[in-house]
Design a protein around this motif. Structure first.
Motif, PDB file in Angstrom:
ATOM      1  N   CYS A  39      -0.552  -5.583   0.214  1.00 24.15           N
ATOM      2  CA  CYS A  39      -1.911  -6.122   0.261  1.00 24.15           C
ATOM      3  C   CYS A  39      -2.778  -5.395  -0.768  1.00 24.15           C
ATOM      4  O   CYS A  39      -2.704  -4.177  -0.885  1.00 24.15           O
ATOM      5  CB  CYS A  39      -2.446  -5.889   1.671  1.00 24.15           C
ATOM      6  N   ASP A  40      -3.569  -6.138  -1.504  1.00 23.61           N
ATOM      7  CA  ASP A  40      -4.493  -5.534  -2.470  1.00 23.61           C
ATOM      8  C   ASP A  40      -5.893  -5.462  -1.881  1.00 23.61           C
ATOM      9  O   ASP A  40      -6.836  -6.056  -2.399  1.00 23.61           O
ATOM     10  CB  ASP A  40      -4.497  -6.334  -3.772  1.00 23.61           C
ATOM     11  N   ALA A  41      -6.024  -4.739  -0.776  1.00 21.11           N
ATOM     12  CA  ALA A  41      -7.332  -4.564  -0.132  1.00 21.11           C
ATOM     13  C   ALA A  41      -8.259  -3.811  -1.084  1.00 21.11           C
ATOM     14  O   ALA A  41      -7.834  -2.884  -1.771  1.00 21.11           O
ATOM     15  CB  ALA A  41      -7.182  -3.791   1.169  1.00 21.11           C
ATOM     16  N   PRO A  42      -9.532  -4.204  -1.154  1.00 15.31           N
ATOM     17  CA  PRO A  42     -10.459  -3.533  -2.063  1.00 15.31           C
ATOM     18  C   PRO A  42     -10.665  -2.068  -1.681  1.00 15.31           C
ATOM     19  O   PRO A  42     -10.558  -1.692  -0.509  1.00 15.31           O
ATOM     20  CB  PRO A  42     -11.769  -4.303  -1.907  1.00 15.31           C
ATOM     21  N   GLN A  43     -10.934  -1.265  -2.690  1.00 19.85           N
ATOM     22  CA  GLN A  43     -11.224   0.158  -2.478  1.00 19.85           C
ATOM     23  C   GLN A  43     -12.344   0.291  -1.452  1.00 19.85           C
ATOM     24  O   GLN A  43     -13.333  -0.431  -1.496  1.00 19.85           O
ATOM     25  CB  GLN A  43     -11.653   0.787  -3.815  1.00 19.85           C
ATOM     26  N   GLY A  44     -12.186   1.192  -0.504  1.00 22.52           N
ATOM     27  CA  GLY A  44     -13.207   1.442   0.503  1.00 22.52           C
ATOM     28  C   GLY A  44     -13.082   0.592   1.754  1.00 22.52           C
ATOM     29  O   GLY A  44     -13.768   0.834   2.741  1.00 22.52           O
ATOM     30  N   SER A  45     -12.212  -0.434   1.739  1.00 24.93           N
ATOM     31  CA  SER A  45     -12.041  -1.254   2.945  1.00 24.93           C
ATOM     32  C   SER A  45     -11.069  -0.551   3.898  1.00 24.93           C
ATOM     33  O   SER A  45     -10.296   0.311   3.501  1.00 24.93           O
ATOM     34  CB  SER A  45     -11.528  -2.651   2.589  1.00 24.93           C
ATOM     35  N   VAL A  46     -11.126  -0.930   5.164  1.00 24.93           N
ATOM     36  CA  VAL A  46     -10.207  -0.355   6.155  1.00 24.93           C
ATOM     37  C   VAL A  46      -8.812  -0.894   5.860  1.00 24.93           C
ATOM     38  O   VAL A  46      -8.613  -2.103   5.738  1.00 24.93           O
ATOM     39  CB  VAL A  46     -10.641  -0.724   7.589  1.00 24.93           C
ATOM     40  N   TYR A  47      -7.874   0.016   5.725  1.00 27.97           N
ATOM     41  CA  TYR A  47      -6.516  -0.366   5.335  1.00 27.97           C
ATOM     42  C   TYR A  47      -5.509   0.607   5.945  1.00 27.97           C
ATOM     43  O   TYR A  47      -5.730   1.813   5.944  1.00 27.97           O
ATOM     44  CB  TYR A  47      -6.372  -0.354   3.809  1.00 27.97           C
ATOM     45  N   GLU A  48      -4.431   0.081   6.486  1.00 30.08           N
ATOM     46  CA  GLU A  48      -3.309   0.880   6.982  1.00 30.08           C
ATOM     47  C   GLU A  48      -2.099   0.518   6.133  1.00 30.08           C
ATOM     48  O   GLU A  48      -1.674  -0.638   6.116  1.00 30.08           O
ATOM     49  CB  GLU A  48      -3.018   0.564   8.456  1.00 30.08           C
ATOM     50  N   PRO A  49      -1.532   1.492   5.402  1.00 31.49           N
ATOM     51  CA  PRO A  49      -0.390   1.187   4.537  1.00 31.49           C
ATOM     52  C   PRO A  49       0.834   0.755   5.331  1.00 31.49           C
ATOM     53  O   PRO A  49       0.926   0.965   6.539  1.00 31.49           O
ATOM     54  CB  PRO A  49      -0.138   2.506   3.812  1.00 31.49           C
ATOM     55  N   GLY A  50       1.771   0.172   4.622  1.00 33.25           N
ATOM     56  CA  GLY A  50       2.995  -0.298   5.238  1.00 33.25           C
ATOM     57  C   GLY A  50       3.783   0.816   5.897  1.00 33.25           C
ATOM     58  O   GLY A  50       3.828   1.937   5.394  1.00 33.25           O
ATOM     59  N   LYS A  51       4.365   0.487   7.040  1.00 29.31           N
ATOM     60  CA  LYS A  51       5.260   1.419   7.719  1.00 29.31           C
ATOM     61  C   LYS A  51       6.328   0.636   8.461  1.00 29.31           C
ATOM     62  O   LYS A  51       6.123  -0.502   8.879  1.00 29.31           O
ATOM     63  CB  LYS A  51       4.517   2.364   8.644  1.00 29.31           C
TER      64      LYS A  51
END
Length: 161
Positions: free
Chosen positions: A47-59
């Motif tokens: 996912c290319d979530a914008p900088q500063g948005s809530v994001y959980e990397p892949g696991k």
């Protein structure tokens, strides 16, 4: 977001630490790549979530032989309302082939819950949880996962239009 992703882990019956330990680092990387992820700054991302948005990397949330062929499958999750809307999480199911290659079987927004019922070739049905109170159940037909019914807490339901 962190609480929500923790719920995803319990929904697929494994903890990320346990799941990560089940694959070699080469297999983990190959599974992520098969799911459409790339490594960015030490994180696996699709996912290319914008900088500063809530994001959980892949696991990797689950590693298990789901279809009984003696080879592992993995469920990989990632969290972002930017990429997955109100469900806030997406998943990919990948499978290791007879060689060293991994293949993406299914990707979707929502939470994958492995059910006891089975489709073609021993693949388990998957309930795809998300917003609301009526979730699709998908079954492998030998070629792809297709929705076969809707349920909530194991009981039939009709999805809102």
């Amino acid at each position: 977001m962190r609480l929500f992703v923790a719920i995803v882990a319990s929904a697929v019956l494994a903890t990320p630490a346990w799941a990560q330990a089940q694959l070699s680092s080469a297999d983990r990387a190959a599974a992520f790549r098969a799911a459409g992820f790339r490594q960015v700054g030490g994180q696996w991302r699709s996912c290319d979530a914008p900088q500063g948005s809530v994001y959980e990397p892949g696991k990797i949330e689950l590693v298990q032989d789901l279809n009984g062929d003696g080879r592992p499958e993995a469920i990989i999750t990632e969290g972002s309302s930017f990429c997955y809307g109100g469900d806030e999480v997406g998943f990919s199911l990948v499978s290791k082939g007879a060689g060293a290659s991994w293949t993406r079987i299914l990707s979707s927004a929502g939470i994958a819950r492995v059910l006891k019922t089975r489709g073609a070739n021993g693949w388990p049905d998957l309930e795809i949880g998300g917003q609301g109170f009526c979730f699709p159940v998908q079954r492998w037909n030998g070629t792809e996962y297709r929705t076969i019914r809707f349920q909530y807490e194991g009981k039939p339901c009709k999805p809102p239009r």
